[in-house]
Write a protein that holds these residues in place. Sequence first.
Motif, mmCIF file in Angstrom:
data_model
loop_
_atom_site.group_PDB
_atom_site.id
_atom_site.type_symbol
_atom_site.label_atom_id
_atom_site.label_comp_id
_atom_site.label_asym_id
_atom_site.label_seq_id
_atom_site.Cartn_x
_atom_site.Cartn_y
_atom_site.Cartn_z
ATOM 1 N N ASP A 19 1.049 -1.155 -0.020
ATOM 2 C CA ASP A 19 0.171 -0.190 -0.026
ATOM 3 C C ASP A 19 1.017 1.330 0.006
ATOM 4 O O ASP A 19 1.866 1.470 0.717
ATOM 5 C CB ASP A 19 -1.019 -0.138 1.323
ATOM 6 N N GLY A 20 0.528 2.289 -0.888
ATOM 7 C CA GLY A 20 1.372 3.219 -0.894
ATOM 8 C C GLY A 20 2.183 3.591 -2.107
ATOM 9 O O GLY A 20 2.994 4.504 -2.428
ATOM 10 N N GLY A 21 2.210 2.492 -2.774
ATOM 11 C CA GLY A 21 3.077 2.313 -4.123
ATOM 12 C C GLY A 21 4.363 1.580 -3.994
ATOM 13 O O GLY A 21 4.987 1.574 -5.078
ATOM 14 N N LEU A 22 4.854 1.436 -2.910
ATOM 15 C CA LEU A 22 6.101 0.789 -2.884
ATOM 16 C C LEU A 22 5.990 -0.731 -3.453
ATOM 17 O O LEU A 22 5.017 -1.572 -3.173
ATOM 18 C CB LEU A 22 6.803 0.642 -1.290
ATOM 19 N N ARG A 23 7.124 -1.151 -4.149
ATOM 20 C CA ARG A 23 7.214 -2.683 -4.580
ATOM 21 C C ARG A 23 8.640 -3.262 -4.316
ATOM 22 O O ARG A 23 9.611 -2.598 -4.525
ATOM 23 C CB ARG A 23 7.178 -2.371 -6.292
ATOM 24 N N LEU A 24 8.423 -4.392 -3.781
ATOM 25 C CA LEU A 24 9.735 -5.038 -3.401
ATOM 26 C C LEU A 24 9.794 -6.386 -4.458
ATOM 27 O O LEU A 24 8.869 -7.137 -4.537
ATOM 28 C CB LEU A 24 9.790 -5.456 -1.969
ATOM 29 N N THR A 25 11.014 -6.535 -5.002
ATOM 30 C CA THR A 25 10.992 -7.810 -5.822
ATOM 31 C C THR A 25 12.392 -8.321 -5.623
ATOM 32 O O THR A 25 13.497 -7.643 -5.545
ATOM 33 C CB THR A 25 11.106 -7.040 -7.404
ATOM 34 N N GLY A 26 12.333 -9.706 -5.597
ATOM 35 C CA GLY A 26 13.526 -10.617 -5.165
ATOM 36 C C GLY A 26 13.890 -11.245 -6.676
ATOM 37 O O GLY A 26 12.814 -11.609 -7.537
ATOM 38 N N ARG A 27 15.003 -11.564 -6.921
ATOM 39 C CA ARG A 27 15.312 -11.909 -8.281
ATOM 40 C C ARG A 27 16.620 -13.086 -8.041
ATOM 41 O O ARG A 27 17.272 -13.089 -7.322
ATOM 42 C CB ARG A 27 15.952 -10.886 -9.400
ATOM 43 N N GLN A 28 16.795 -14.008 -8.884
ATOM 44 C CA GLN A 28 17.759 -15.126 -8.968
ATOM 45 C C GLN A 28 18.007 -15.238 -10.579
ATOM 46 O O GLN A 28 16.954 -15.641 -11.199
ATOM 47 C CB GLN A 28 17.272 -16.204 -8.208
ATOM 48 N N ASN A 29 19.211 -15.053 -11.149
ATOM 49 C CA ASN A 29 19.624 -15.466 -12.363
ATOM 50 C C ASN A 29 20.826 -16.024 -12.230
ATOM 51 O O ASN A 29 21.715 -16.329 -11.376
ATOM 52 C CB ASN A 29 20.179 -13.848 -13.046
#
Length: 417
Positions: free
Chosen positions: A162-172
Amino acid sequence: SGAWSHSINMMAGFDQGVYRQVNFDKSFFTGASYLAENDAYGSFIVNHIYNYKKPDGAISSLGLQQNVTTLGAQTDLNLLGQSLSFENEVGLFVGDVPSTIVTSPKTNQADVGLFTRLEGHNKTPLTYSILFERYGTNYQPAGGSVQSNQSHLETQLGWKFDGGLRLTGRQNRTESSLETANSLVENTYGLRLTGPLLGALVDGLTGSVDASSTHLKNESVTTHSQTYTTGMSLSKTITDDLSGRYGFRYRKIHNNITAAITQAHDHTLGADYRWALGEFSGTLSPGVIVTESTTGTRHSLQYGPQISANANVGGHSFNVNYQNNNTEEYVPPSNNIFSETASGRYSYTTGVHTVSLSGDYFQRSPDAADDTQAWRVGVNYTIHFSNAPDVTDVASEGKTIQTAMEVSADELLRKPE
């Protein structure tokens, strides 16, 4: 079922890396593409390209021929409460593989390239995606951008707060020299937070914070390193027409073979000003980049200004970019380097027709070697068979292309002094 629409594109052209002397039949392409789209079932495409390359007498007396056929599909569907987008492509290469410094051309080869991507979300703030691609040793289409003898797996998991923050985890995970006894594996894990970082505390401030760790190792353990990277980028609206930006990145590379440690700090500072004068409108974006790096006892500093600008009026658009870079080394043996790049683009759009002129210039002046200069000019004509483009879209595209371009002496025509 939905309605079907179809299109066919046919193409022919030539490819040449050195522009001093244009040779239309040195590397010649012909091809065709068929696309079918359906509102219910998605998109399906078939491509075929044929390439003939004349013999290079310095390497081989053989002329090289290649046929590459690809089949692709993209569809959206709902399954078990998940909204999914599924994209696949398979390519078949049949023909001759160019020679390298240590190998002769390989004739009558066949190999396969694969690409697949799945993206999805549901009614929660959760998003996810997975991408896999693999290209065999002999999958080397002329002019292609894929990396042969390599596989790549990428997964991402995101959550929107809520509020627009986005958390992204990644693995390459990338494995190169895949079909050899000494493959090289690169594994990266990272987290990224984007959006209004300070919420209501600082109005108009957005940006991102990123951290990652990369492990690199080959089978024979002659390459083995660990890289840690952290960074942040911020953008702040100052007025309706002016915004500022700042970026920072820190990298630490630990070579497990030599025990050497390399550290680097990057800082970028800039502004974007949107202006209008009569019928003219555009943007002006000045900035500066500073990088400090240390490896063992060696210490260097790189710095330089950059500026880009564009203007639009009627069907006309103009883009110019300039950047220079000074590299100073403080521990002997030093090799201070000055380099600069400049580029410009003009385009005119009327109806479905666009004509553009572009030019690039590069100069590199090291203390310990000869100067290098290079330039490139180009003319393009585009006809749009569907909707006519908006001139602001054309201008924005040109600005993006020019500011993203890293002009190097290897890419441009070398002009002897």
